[in-house]
Design a protein around this motif. Sequence first.
Motif, PDB file in Angstrom:
ATOM      1  N   VAL A 186      -3.414  -4.854   3.725  1.00 16.88           N
ATOM      2  CA  VAL A 186      -3.072  -3.530   4.222  1.00 16.88           C
ATOM      3  C   VAL A 186      -3.796  -2.489   3.378  1.00 16.88           C
ATOM      4  O   VAL A 186      -3.904  -2.626   2.157  1.00 16.88           O
ATOM      5  CB  VAL A 186      -1.538  -3.314   4.210  1.00 16.88           C
ATOM      6  CG1 VAL A 186      -0.968  -3.426   2.805  1.00 16.88           C
ATOM      7  CG2 VAL A 186      -1.156  -1.992   4.844  1.00 16.88           C
ATOM      8  N   LEU A 191      -3.507   3.582   8.719  1.00 14.05           N
ATOM      9  CA  LEU A 191      -3.178   2.395   7.940  1.00 14.05           C
ATOM     10  C   LEU A 191      -3.804   1.204   8.642  1.00 14.05           C
ATOM     11  O   LEU A 191      -3.486   0.917   9.801  1.00 14.05           O
ATOM     12  CB  LEU A 191      -1.660   2.230   7.862  1.00 14.05           C
ATOM     13  CG  LEU A 191      -1.160   1.101   6.961  1.00 14.05           C
ATOM     14  CD1 LEU A 191      -1.260   1.502   5.496  1.00 14.05           C
ATOM     15  CD2 LEU A 191       0.297   0.751   7.319  1.00 14.05           C
ATOM     16  N   TRP A 192      -4.711   0.510   7.951  1.00 12.41           N
ATOM     17  CA  TRP A 192      -5.401  -0.639   8.532  1.00 12.41           C
ATOM     18  C   TRP A 192      -4.790  -1.927   7.990  1.00 12.41           C
ATOM     19  O   TRP A 192      -4.526  -2.050   6.789  1.00 12.41           O
ATOM     20  CB  TRP A 192      -6.884  -0.602   8.188  1.00 12.41           C
ATOM     21  CG  TRP A 192      -7.628   0.537   8.816  1.00 12.41           C
ATOM     22  CD1 TRP A 192      -7.752   1.807   8.329  1.00 12.41           C
ATOM     23  CD2 TRP A 192      -8.347   0.504  10.056  1.00 12.41           C
ATOM     24  NE1 TRP A 192      -8.508   2.576   9.181  1.00 12.41           N
ATOM     25  CE2 TRP A 192      -8.888   1.806  10.247  1.00 12.41           C
ATOM     26  CE3 TRP A 192      -8.595  -0.482  11.000  1.00 12.41           C
ATOM     27  CZ2 TRP A 192      -9.663   2.129  11.356  1.00 12.41           C
ATOM     28  CZ3 TRP A 192      -9.357  -0.151  12.112  1.00 12.41           C
ATOM     29  CH2 TRP A 192      -9.883   1.124  12.291  1.00 12.41           C
ATOM     30  N   VAL A 193      -4.592  -2.899   8.879  1.00 11.11           N
ATOM     31  CA  VAL A 193      -3.952  -4.155   8.496  1.00 11.11           C
ATOM     32  C   VAL A 193      -4.797  -5.336   8.960  1.00 11.11           C
ATOM     33  O   VAL A 193      -5.220  -5.401  10.120  1.00 11.11           O
ATOM     34  CB  VAL A 193      -2.537  -4.271   9.102  1.00 11.11           C
ATOM     35  CG1 VAL A 193      -1.859  -5.547   8.611  1.00 11.11           C
ATOM     36  CG2 VAL A 193      -1.696  -3.046   8.737  1.00 11.11           C
ATOM     37  N   LEU A 245       5.326  -6.243   8.953  1.00  9.55           N
ATOM     38  CA  LEU A 245       5.109  -5.151   8.013  1.00  9.55           C
ATOM     39  C   LEU A 245       6.450  -4.489   7.750  1.00  9.55           C
ATOM     40  O   LEU A 245       7.273  -4.366   8.662  1.00  9.55           O
ATOM     41  CB  LEU A 245       4.147  -4.112   8.598  1.00  9.55           C
ATOM     42  CG  LEU A 245       2.783  -4.620   9.074  1.00  9.55           C
ATOM     43  CD1 LEU A 245       2.073  -3.530   9.867  1.00  9.55           C
ATOM     44  CD2 LEU A 245       1.933  -5.056   7.893  1.00  9.55           C
ATOM     45  N   TYR A 252      -2.864   1.586  12.310  1.00  9.35           N
ATOM     46  CA  TYR A 252      -1.575   2.192  12.623  1.00  9.35           C
ATOM     47  C   TYR A 252      -1.593   3.665  12.229  1.00  9.35           C
ATOM     48  O   TYR A 252      -2.108   4.031  11.165  1.00  9.35           O
ATOM     49  CB  TYR A 252      -0.445   1.495  11.849  1.00  9.35           C
ATOM     50  CG  TYR A 252      -0.160   0.091  12.329  1.00  9.35           C
ATOM     51  CD1 TYR A 252       0.916  -0.165  13.179  1.00  9.35           C
ATOM     52  CD2 TYR A 252      -0.959  -0.971  11.936  1.00  9.35           C
ATOM     53  CE1 TYR A 252       1.185  -1.454  13.628  1.00  9.35           C
ATOM     54  CE2 TYR A 252      -0.705  -2.261  12.381  1.00  9.35           C
ATOM     55  CZ  TYR A 252       0.363  -2.497  13.224  1.00  9.35           C
ATOM     56  OH  TYR A 252       0.616  -3.772  13.666  1.00  9.35           O
ATOM     57  N   GLU A 304       0.835  -1.195   0.000  1.00  5.80           N
ATOM     58  CA  GLU A 304       0.000   0.000   0.000  1.00  5.80           C
ATOM     59  C   GLU A 304       0.872   1.249   0.000  1.00  5.80           C
ATOM     60  O   GLU A 304       1.997   1.240   0.508  1.00  5.80           O
ATOM     61  CB  GLU A 304      -0.927   0.000   1.220  1.00  5.80           C
ATOM     62  CG  GLU A 304      -1.850   1.199   1.338  1.00  5.80           C
ATOM     63  CD  GLU A 304      -2.823   1.366   0.186  1.00  5.80           C
ATOM     64  OE1 GLU A 304      -2.354   1.651  -0.939  1.00  5.80           O
ATOM     65  OE2 GLU A 304      -4.049   1.235   0.413  1.00  5.80           O
ATOM     66  N   ALA A 358       2.875  -6.027   3.570  1.00  2.22           N
ATOM     67  CA  ALA A 358       2.458  -6.981   4.600  1.00  2.22           C
ATOM     68  C   ALA A 358       2.912  -8.374   4.187  1.00  2.22           C
ATOM     69  O   ALA A 358       2.590  -8.821   3.082  1.00  2.22           O
ATOM     70  CB  ALA A 358       0.940  -6.957   4.768  1.00  2.22           C
ATOM     71  N   TRP A 368      -4.632   1.936   3.217  1.00  2.00           N
ATOM     72  CA  TRP A 368      -4.534   3.294   3.723  1.00  2.00           C
ATOM     73  C   TRP A 368      -5.901   3.956   3.627  1.00  2.00           C
ATOM     74  O   TRP A 368      -6.535   3.952   2.571  1.00  2.00           O
ATOM     75  CB  TRP A 368      -3.514   4.103   2.936  1.00  2.00           C
ATOM     76  CG  TRP A 368      -3.511   5.568   3.280  1.00  2.00           C
ATOM     77  CD1 TRP A 368      -3.987   6.599   2.517  1.00  2.00           C
ATOM     78  CD2 TRP A 368      -3.019   6.164   4.488  1.00  2.00           C
ATOM     79  NE1 TRP A 368      -3.817   7.797   3.172  1.00  2.00           N
ATOM     80  CE2 TRP A 368      -3.225   7.556   4.382  1.00  2.00           C
ATOM     81  CE3 TRP A 368      -2.433   5.646   5.660  1.00  2.00           C
ATOM     82  CZ2 TRP A 368      -2.864   8.450   5.398  1.00  2.00           C
ATOM     83  CZ3 TRP A 368      -2.074   6.535   6.665  1.00  2.00           C
ATOM     84  CH2 TRP A 368      -2.283   7.906   6.536  1.00  2.00           C
ATOM     85  N   ALA A 383      -4.712  -9.202   9.815  1.00  2.00           N
ATOM     86  CA  ALA A 383      -3.668 -10.134  10.231  1.00  2.00           C
ATOM     87  C   ALA A 383      -4.295 -11.343  10.915  1.00  2.00           C
ATOM     88  O   ALA A 383      -5.475 -11.637  10.740  1.00  2.00           O
ATOM     89  CB  ALA A 383      -2.685  -9.421  11.157  1.00  2.00           C
ATOM     90  N   ALA A 442       0.280 -11.065   8.916  1.00  2.00           N
ATOM     91  CA  ALA A 442      -0.068  -9.837   8.181  1.00  2.00           C
ATOM     92  C   ALA A 442      -0.291 -10.154   6.702  1.00  2.00           C
ATOM     93  O   ALA A 442       0.631 -10.593   6.010  1.00  2.00           O
ATOM     94  CB  ALA A 442       1.034  -8.808   8.339  1.00  2.00           C
TER      95      ALA A 442
END
Length: 322
Positions: free
Chosen positions: A183, A192-194, A155, A203, A138, A149, A185, A196, A180
């Motif tokens: 990912v 920032l979303w992940v 990450l 984040y 991303e 990821a 944005w 996992a 992870a």
Amino acid sequence: MNQHSTNGRGVHRRSVLRAVALGAPLAAAGAFGVHAASADTPNFKIMVTEQVTNKVFVFDKSKSFSNANAYKTWSPGVGGWYNLSDCRIRDTAQFGAIGLAAGSGGKVGIWNITTEKDQELNDVLWSASPGGNPHALERIPNVGAFVSASSSGFLTVYAPTKVSDPSTLKAVQTVNLAGARGVLWDPNGKLLWVAAQKLVRAYSVTGTYRNTRIKATSKSVALSGNGHDIQPDYSNSGRLLVSDTYGVYSIDKSTLARTTLHTVRRIKSYVKMSSGEHFYVKGDDIGTRTWGSPTVAFSQSADRTRSGAEFYKARYYTTAYN
């Protein structure tokens, strides 16, 4: 690679997902992007990673997924690009639309989307080898950083010395996160979303240039299984769409409430349009790539099956977030 007929499976998967009510679609949101559909229309384009030929294809969803109907392709070869696991496009001031890709062979990178129909490795603007089975890449706009990821548990943040020059990107941070895989944005919330292992985590991003860093926030949502994909909900900018081993979920970005949309296993990618139509790829447990499928299924349109193919991700071909 075993070739097999998939028409029956595609219809079955589609009917299973259609059987679960999604609720009334919300008002349509615009979706503007370079080289992409100018609006969320019934005949939008999608891009897919196809692992047998190891190409990214762009197709009009209203046409068969044949070579003749391909709007664009990108072929990076094999090596570290082996088993392309993700693709998407993002808008930049310097190059216009760029393609982002990750390959389970160990590579991530970006390519310049030009007027050529068929693009190759020589169109790559930057690549890196984070390793660990990369599943997504991303871009964080303005600071020009990229985050990959890797499903083996981390990450990787890449930051530039010059935002407009991808060749200056360098790994500046590694953050541990088990499983992870996805990912995304969010330009609205600047997070920032992940997706996992059994959670979705947000984040924050601080710093500029080589001082760019990400940090886990208090925002996290538990999942039942391993997260696979995370995408915007094009019908509602306040929600995220996430798939894990056991289903597909809507997550409210403000309240963090999780709502189950489908209880179908092994959805590898899932996109919902502003019209309410959704499309997805489901691992079919057949052949040498049990995680893939030759079919992209649509909830309001005909499924698209490409004989002998193994799709892993399918995306709405747009640079817009919603």
